[in-house]
Design a protein around this motif. Structure first.
Motif, short mmCIF file in Angstrom:
data_model
loop_
_atom_site.label_atom_id
_atom_site.label_comp_id
_atom_site.label_asym_id
_atom_site.label_seq_id
_atom_site.Cartn_x
_atom_site.Cartn_y
_atom_site.Cartn_z
N LEU A 1 1.11 3.92 -3.21
CA LEU A 1 0.76 5.33 -3.03
C LEU A 1 1.94 6.24 -3.40
O LEU A 1 1.75 7.26 -4.06
CB LEU A 1 0.32 5.60 -1.59
N GLU A 2 3.15 5.85 -3.02
CA GLU A 2 4.28 6.75 -3.31
C GLU A 2 4.62 6.77 -4.79
O GLU A 2 5.33 7.66 -5.25
CB GLU A 2 5.50 6.46 -2.42
N GLY A 3 4.06 5.83 -5.56
CA GLY A 3 4.26 5.87 -7.01
C GLY A 3 3.42 6.93 -7.70
O GLY A 3 3.77 7.40 -8.78
N VAL B 1 16.14 6.87 -3.87
CA VAL B 1 17.16 6.91 -2.81
C VAL B 1 16.60 6.34 -1.50
O VAL B 1 17.29 5.68 -0.74
CB VAL B 1 17.67 8.36 -2.62
N HIS B 2 15.30 6.57 -1.27
CA HIS B 2 14.66 6.06 -0.06
C HIS B 2 14.44 4.55 -0.14
O HIS B 2 14.50 3.84 0.86
CB HIS B 2 13.36 6.86 0.14
N LYS B 3 14.26 4.03 -1.35
CA LYS B 3 13.95 2.61 -1.50
C LYS B 3 15.16 1.70 -1.33
O LYS B 3 15.02 0.57 -0.87
CB LYS B 3 13.36 2.36 -2.89
N ILE C 1 0.85 -1.20 0.00
CA ILE C 1 0.00 0.00 0.00
C ILE C 1 0.89 1.25 0.00
O ILE C 1 0.70 2.17 -0.80
CB ILE C 1 -0.94 0.00 1.23
N HIS C 2 1.87 1.24 0.88
CA HIS C 2 2.79 2.37 0.97
C HIS C 2 3.49 2.60 -0.39
O HIS C 2 3.54 3.72 -0.90
CB HIS C 2 3.82 2.09 2.07
N ALA C 3 4.01 1.52 -0.97
CA ALA C 3 4.78 1.64 -2.21
C ALA C 3 3.89 2.08 -3.38
O ALA C 3 4.31 2.88 -4.22
CB ALA C 3 5.47 0.31 -2.54
ZN LIG Z 1 8.42 4.58 0.93
#
Ligand SMILES: [Zn+2]
Ligand SMILES: [Zn+2]
Length: 221
Positions: A107-109, A124-126, A103-105
């Protein structure tokens, strides 16, 4: 093409954790850098951008995003910011962790389509997150197949979010609210990373330097 970069980040983290990773200071520095860069891009670009829309309820959705991320981290044990609390004897597929990360991944897309700086910040965060998740999974009794399935599907979620945003009209009309929710998510994740990366609040010149570097890099981009 660019929207595939986040999956490259996950595969890179996966490779690093498989071949070279040992729990070291490097991962903490990488985490601190990713947190400060993500926070800086969010505050310097993403946040001001969204407020120019004039939409009055933006702030509520940002706060909603922070709450959503808090709930997701209850479910994942903090995996989105590089933290793990699952038992190592685990044999069953960790569905709750998997779904909350997906869900997090996803949404951040959504907002990274058409926003290159945000795309870099997410990549960089991934990388450190993928290193930590992969090395955790390799230490469980899960089969290699399940681990690879986990990482591949998780890696595909961010490109999928970007793809849905760019190529379908499913999110038309609600994209601005989803963007605001993602701002809340980023604010929570990045500040938690920075907070947890100096848990004992001892001054660490390297960590401080790397945090400043993240800010400076976001400023000059
Ligand atoms: Zn994230
Ligand atoms: Zn944590």
């Amino acid at each position: 093409m660019n929207i595939l970069l986040p999956i490259v980040a996950v595969l890179l983290g996966f490779g690093i954790s498989y071949f070279v990773y040992q729990k070291s200071v490097t991962i903490n520095l990488l985490l601190a850098f990713s947190g400060s860069f993500l926070l800086s891009v969010t505050v310097l670009e993403f946040l001001p951008d969204i407020y120019t829309s004039g939409e009055k309820s933006i702030g509520i959705y940002i706060l909603g995003g922070i709450l959503l991320q808090i709930i997701l981290e209850y479910l994942s044990g903090g995996a989105e910011h590089g933290h793990f609390h699952l038992s190592k004897e685990k044999k069953d597929f960790p569905f709750v962790l998997f779904i909350s990360l997906c869900i997090h991944a996803f949404l951040e897309g959504i907002p990274i389509h058409g926003n290159d700086h945000l795309l870099y910040a997410v990549i960089v965060h991934k990388v450190p997150i993928a290193i930590i998740i992969a090395s955790f999974l390799f230490n469980t009794s899960l089969s290699k197949f399940k681990i690879i399935f986990f990482l591949l599907v998780f890696g595909l979620m961010t490109p999928l979010g970007s793809f849905v945003q760019a190529n379908t009209d499913l999110l038309d009309g609600i994209a601005i609210y989803l963007d605001a929710i993602v701002i809340g998510i980023f604010l929570h994740v990045s500040t938690t990373i920075l907070f947890e990366s100096s848990k004992d609040h001892k001054f660490n010149i390297y960590k401080f330097g790397i945090i400043v570097l993240g800010i400076v890099l976001a400023l000059v981009l």
